[in-house]
Write a protein that holds these residues in place. Sequence first.
Motif, PDB file in Angstrom:
ATOM      1  N   ASP A  36      13.417  16.142 -16.872  1.00  0.00           N
ATOM      2  CA  ASP A  36      13.056  17.461 -16.349  1.00  0.00           C
ATOM      3  C   ASP A  36      13.220  17.526 -14.827  1.00  0.00           C
ATOM      4  OD1 ASP A  36      10.950  15.636 -16.271  1.00  0.00           O
ATOM      5  OD2 ASP A  36       9.401  17.181 -16.412  1.00  0.00           O
ATOM      6  N   THR A  37      14.493  17.539 -14.415  1.00  0.00           N
ATOM      7  CA  THR A  37      14.810  17.655 -12.988  1.00  0.00           C
ATOM      8  C   THR A  37      15.881  18.726 -12.807  1.00  0.00           C
ATOM      9  OG1 THR A  37      16.633  16.050 -12.941  1.00  0.00           O
ATOM     10  CG2 THR A  37      14.382  15.168 -12.674  1.00  0.00           C
ATOM     11  N   GLN A  39      18.505  18.585 -10.950  1.00  0.00           N
ATOM     12  CA  GLN A  39      19.838  17.981 -10.917  1.00  0.00           C
ATOM     13  C   GLN A  39      20.368  17.719 -12.331  1.00  0.00           C
ATOM     14  OE1 GLN A  39      17.092  16.772  -9.454  1.00  0.00           O
ATOM     15  NE2 GLN A  39      17.452  16.896  -7.246  1.00  0.00           N
ATOM     16  N   HIS A  41      19.388  19.221 -15.066  1.00  0.00           N
ATOM     17  CA  HIS A  41      19.601  20.533 -15.682  1.00  0.00           C
ATOM     18  C   HIS A  41      20.940  21.125 -15.240  1.00  0.00           C
ATOM     19  CE1 HIS A  41      18.387  24.989 -16.132  1.00  0.00           C
ATOM     20  NE2 HIS A  41      18.804  24.532 -17.294  1.00  0.00           N
ATOM     21  N   ASP A  98      19.744   8.616  -9.745  1.00  0.00           N
ATOM     22  CA  ASP A  98      18.326   8.731  -9.391  1.00  0.00           C
ATOM     23  C   ASP A  98      17.572   7.406  -9.533  1.00  0.00           C
ATOM     24  OD1 ASP A  98      18.737  11.382  -8.803  1.00  0.00           O
ATOM     25  OD2 ASP A  98      17.858  12.141 -10.667  1.00  0.00           O
ATOM     26  N   TYR A 145      13.838  24.546 -17.566  1.00  0.00           N
ATOM     27  CA  TYR A 145      14.916  23.708 -18.100  1.00  0.00           C
ATOM     28  C   TYR A 145      15.312  24.119 -19.504  1.00  0.00           C
ATOM     29  CZ  TYR A 145      13.139  21.248 -14.092  1.00  0.00           C
ATOM     30  OH  TYR A 145      12.711  20.957 -12.819  1.00  0.00           O
TER      31      TYR A 145
END
Length: 154
Positions: A36-37, A39, A41, A98, A145
Motif C-alpha cells: 500500500d504505497t 509508488q 500503485h 524500496d 489503492y
Amino acid sequence: MKRTPHHPPRLKPFSKYNTPLWFITFGTHDRRRVLDTPQLHRRFVEFGEKQASRGTAVGRYVIMPDHVHLFVRVGAESQLGPTIGFLKKALSAILARDGIDVPHWQPGFFDHLLRSADSYAEKWEYVRQNPVRAGLVEKAEDWPYSGEIVPIAF
C-alpha cells in the motif's frame, strides 16, 4: 492423428469462453504488509495501461497491504499465468527499490472464471469493501489503492 489444444482438466468446461473474465488474487510472501504505497500503485496502473495496448484488459482492482485483487480479460495473444507473472515482476521492481527483501510473493495466484454479470458485480462489491472490513478506511471510496484501469463489460 488429430491434435487438439491442451487445456488443464479443470479448465476444459470453460474453453468455450473466447475472452474469459478472470478474478485474480495474489499475496505477498509471509503476508508482509508492503503493497500500500503510492509508488507501487503507480506501477500497477502503468502495467495495466501497457497491457491495454497489447489487448489485455486489467479492469477493477484493489491493492491491499498484503495482497492484490484484480479483474482481467487476457487478450488472444497472451496467457493468464505469464501475464500475472509479469505483473508480479513489475511490482517487485518497486519493492526491491524500496529495500524489501525477496521473496516478495507467495507462489502462484488464485483464479476464478466469472460466468455472469451478476457474479462480476458481486465479486467487485465484496473486493471493494476489503479496506473497510480491514479497518483501513470508513468508506470503500476512500481507499487510495483501488480503481479501474480499463472498463470491462460482461
